[in-house]
Design an enzyme around this catalytic site. Structure first.
Site, PDB file in Angstrom:
ATOM      1  N   LYS A  86       1.073  -1.208   0.022  1.00 40.68           N
ATOM      2  CA  LYS A  86       0.083  -0.168  -0.060  1.00 40.68           C
ATOM      3  C   LYS A  86       0.764   1.273   0.075  1.00 40.68           C
ATOM      4  O   LYS A  86       1.296   1.686   0.847  1.00 40.68           O
ATOM      5  CB  LYS A  86      -0.962   0.010   1.323  1.00 40.68           C
ATOM      6  CG  LYS A  86      -2.293   0.608   1.095  1.00 40.68           C
ATOM      7  CD  LYS A  86      -2.215   2.052   0.831  1.00 40.68           C
ATOM      8  CE  LYS A  86      -1.887   3.106   1.921  1.00 40.68           C
ATOM      9  NZ  LYS A  86      -1.625   4.497   1.778  1.00 40.68           N
ATOM     10  N   GLY A 108       6.552   5.263   8.712  1.00 38.99           N
ATOM     11  CA  GLY A 108       5.382   6.240   8.571  1.00 38.99           C
ATOM     12  C   GLY A 108       5.684   6.917   9.910  1.00 38.99           C
ATOM     13  O   GLY A 108       6.825   6.783  10.655  1.00 38.99           O
ATOM     14  N   SER A 109       4.511   7.664  10.296  1.00 38.58           N
ATOM     15  CA  SER A 109       4.511   8.755  11.576  1.00 38.58           C
ATOM     16  C   SER A 109       4.458   7.513  12.707  1.00 38.58           C
ATOM     17  O   SER A 109       3.905   6.525  12.627  1.00 38.58           O
ATOM     18  CB  SER A 109       3.304   9.507  11.491  1.00 38.58           C
ATOM     19  OG  SER A 109       1.987   8.637  11.410  1.00 38.58           O
ATOM     20  N   GLY A 150       1.933   4.424  13.596  1.00 39.64           N
ATOM     21  CA  GLY A 150       2.644   3.399  14.091  1.00 39.64           C
ATOM     22  C   GLY A 150       2.308   2.595  15.354  1.00 39.64           C
ATOM     23  O   GLY A 150       1.995   1.250  15.695  1.00 39.64           O
ATOM     24  N   GLU A 208       8.910   1.340  11.414  1.00 39.72           N
ATOM     25  CA  GLU A 208      10.054   2.289  11.329  1.00 39.72           C
ATOM     26  C   GLU A 208       9.407   3.668  11.155  1.00 39.72           C
ATOM     27  O   GLU A 208       8.593   4.168  10.226  1.00 39.72           O
ATOM     28  CB  GLU A 208      10.829   2.079   9.874  1.00 39.72           C
ATOM     29  CG  GLU A 208      12.340   2.526   9.887  1.00 39.72           C
ATOM     30  CD  GLU A 208      12.324   3.722   9.427  1.00 39.72           C
ATOM     31  OE1 GLU A 208      12.323   4.919  10.387  1.00 39.72           O
ATOM     32  OE2 GLU A 208      12.367   4.160   8.251  1.00 39.72           O
ATOM     33  N   CYS A 214      13.355  10.468   7.770  1.00 38.28           N
ATOM     34  CA  CYS A 214      12.919  10.002   9.178  1.00 38.28           C
ATOM     35  C   CYS A 214      14.474   9.995   9.995  1.00 38.28           C
ATOM     36  O   CYS A 214      14.254  10.548  11.148  1.00 38.28           O
ATOM     37  CB  CYS A 214      12.533   8.572   9.168  1.00 38.28           C
ATOM     38  SG  CYS A 214      13.521   7.604   8.098  1.00 38.28           S
ATOM     39  N   GLU A 232       9.278  15.792  15.725  1.00 41.11           N
ATOM     40  CA  GLU A 232       9.787  15.604  14.126  1.00 41.11           C
ATOM     41  C   GLU A 232       9.148  16.593  13.343  1.00 41.11           C
ATOM     42  O   GLU A 232       7.781  16.930  13.244  1.00 41.11           O
ATOM     43  CB  GLU A 232       9.430  14.323  13.651  1.00 41.11           C
ATOM     44  CG  GLU A 232       9.989  14.124  12.277  1.00 41.11           C
ATOM     45  CD  GLU A 232       9.864  12.484  11.962  1.00 41.11           C
ATOM     46  OE1 GLU A 232       8.587  12.143  11.914  1.00 41.11           O
ATOM     47  OE2 GLU A 232      10.797  11.932  11.666  1.00 41.11           O
TER      48      GLU A 232
END
Ligand code: NAI
Ligand code: MG
Length: 485
Positions: free
Chosen positions: A176, A229-230, A234, A251, A285, A386
């Site tokens: 996806k 992703g974020s 997660g 991750e 990231c 972040e």
């Protein structure tokens, strides 16, 4: 009228079951590039069923000889290389990054398939001793059906980083891509098809996270989720997957420290530090966005980094002179601009702010110029959260122990960079920093042969190198009684 693309499910190019579509845009101009299927539950269920069938019927995995898997992965690598220029342009248009960066990505994608093609024939088990009257075989088996959910900052690279080891391990996949950047993932499906990967082994569903990603989390036919992703998504994935004890690799983000000691070679440290924050528009990231500079060289280093940032040229990624493209979306631009406000309101000093491109053709693009904040405390939001954009926060330090404490004073632990000529100081600091990746006298290299992944809230599990294979394997013991009776 934008080109209408289809997605790849069970070896067929299909629309969403209800015909729904959405547009993907060029972030440099806000023009529509193509429309893609807007997958939802029934579409994802179909893709998962296909991946399940192809796994259970042995169209891949344990029933396909490792050599054949290896050969098909090599063929995919060849196809990536032969389509390099097209893939590079597609990536630049879809996510905005400069040409040189996209070339680096696509070349690494090709290498990643070569690298894991090698591993496909080298995954072996063990025979631990269990006494004279028995034998124990520990064998590695493919984990099963994997849902791979990837972000928009390195669209094809992140897809390959999961698809290549998953296929090498013998898993089947439903990929996806991020809704902002679906184009190269669809091309990856076409490459798998052309290479001769059997139908159902690689499926790609395009759509939004809650509509096309979320069904993968709850479908009992999915054995594993690998997500990049974020942090917040997660956490939600981990929580949802816990219901079925689905395997999860995460991750997530970071707020990685970049430490410049006074004895560093500034000719390397300054451009390296800047590339670590401003490269890929800061949409990284592992960006070294918290820059700690030893006080005795602070003014000199800040001036040099400001000059480096001032030399950055914003523009369309397709222009070879561009060194920083637009951010991926209006949403991301607004998020980053919001942090510039946050920093000012927190009392940080904006030491430098670049300028957006003046070309009227780019007036609608999502450009954010590089910015450098000076902060005196690691407690500010711009030092803790972040930002995922070209915003550097610089903080002075005096002692080694102090900077190690500051570097570790974060909920994240993805990466760290250390700049010094003193090998003992470099290694002592590297050991003390709680992060999955530590660079010494460099920032951001991520060789596919090595390792990627975070400590603390930067994630769970490891990717790249042989370590990624573990994420797609189960381990079984077969015990054989050799006794007389
Ligand atoms: P996101 O985490 O929402 O998106 C990443 C992927 O997850 C996309 O494919 C998205 O469709 C999918 N997703 C979103 N919600 C989902 C759900 N409920 N179920 C299943 N899949 C879902 O990240 P977003 O909103 O695009 O960016 C927000 C922030 O996340 C960025 O500002 C950055 O801080 C961070 N981020 C970190 C990345 C990394 O490399 N670690 C990559 C992208 C974003
Ligand atoms: Mg999102």
């Amino acid at each position: 009228m934008a080109e209408q693309l289809r997605m790849y499910v069970d070896g067929e190019w299909v629309e969403a079951h209800d015909g729904a579509t959405f547009d993907t845009i060029d972030p440099a101009t806000a023009e529509v590039l193509a429309s893609v299927p807007r997958a939802t539950g029934p579409d994802v269920a179909r893709a998962v069923a296909a991946a399940r069938r192809s796994f259970d019927q042995g169209r891949w995995g344990s029933a396909v000889a490792e050599r054949e898997r290896s050969r098909l992965l090599l063929r995919m690598a060849e196809l990536v290389r032969s389509q390099r220029d097209e893939l590079v342009e597609l990536e630049v248009r879809d996510c905005g990054k400069p040409l040189a960066d996209a070339r680096g990505d696509i070349d690494e994608v090709a290498f990643m398939f070569e690298y894991y093609a090698g591993w496909a024939t080298k995954i072996s088990g063990d025979i631990p001793p269990v006494g004279p009257d028995a034998m124990s075989l520990v064998v590695k088996e493919p984990l099963g059906v994997c849902g791979l959910i990837v972000p928009w900052n390195y669209p094809m690279l992140m897809a390959a980083q999961k698809v290549a080891p998953a296929l090498a391990a013998g898993c089947t996949v439903v990929l996806k891509p991020a809704e902002q950047t679906p184009l190269t993932a669809l091309r990856l499906a076409a490459i798998a098809e052309e290479a001769g990967v059997p139908a159902g082994v690689v499926n790609v569903v395009t759509g939004f996270g809650p509509e096309a990603g979320a069904p993968l989390l709850t479908d009992p036919a999915v054995d594993k989720i690998s997500f990049t992703g974020s942090r917040d998504v997660g956490v939600m994935i981990q929580r949802t997957c816990a219901e079925q004890l689905k395997r999860v690799t995460l991750e997530l983000g970071g707020k990685s420290p970049n430490i410049v000691f006074a004895d560093a070679d500034m000719a390397g440290a300054v451009p390296g530090t800047c590339a670590g924050v401003f490269g890929n528009q800061g949409e990284v990231c592992s960006a070294g966005s918290r820059v700690f500079v030893e006080r005795s060289i602070y003014d000199e280093a800040l001036d040099a980094m400001t000059a480096e940032a001032a030399a950055i040229r914003l523009g369309s990624g397709l222009d070879p002179a561009t060194t920083m493209g637009p951010l991926v979306s209006a949403e991301q631009r607004d998020r980053v601009l919001g942090y510039l406000e946050v920093g000012r309101a927190e009392g940080a000093h904006l030491a430098f702010e670049g300028t957006a491109p003046s070309d009227p053709a780019l007036a609608n693009g999502y450009f954010v110029a590089p910015a450098i904040f000076e902060a005196t405390s690691n407690d500010l939001r711009i030092a803790r959260e972040e930002i995922f954009g070209p915003v550097m926060t610089v903080i002075p330090f005096t002692e080694v122990d102090e900077v190690i404490r500051l570097a570790n004073d974060t909920e994240y632990g993805l990466a760290a960079a250390i700049w010094t000529r003193d090998i003992t100081k470099a290694l002592r600091t590297a050991r003390a920093v709680r992060a999955g990746i530590v660079w010494i006298n460099d920032s951001q290299p991520a060789p596919s042969e090595a390792l990627w992944g975070g400590y603390k809230q930067s994630g769970i599990g490891r990717e790249l190198g042989p370590y990624a294979l573990d994420a797609y394997l189960e381990t079984k013991q077969i015990y054989i009684n050799l006794g007389a009776s």
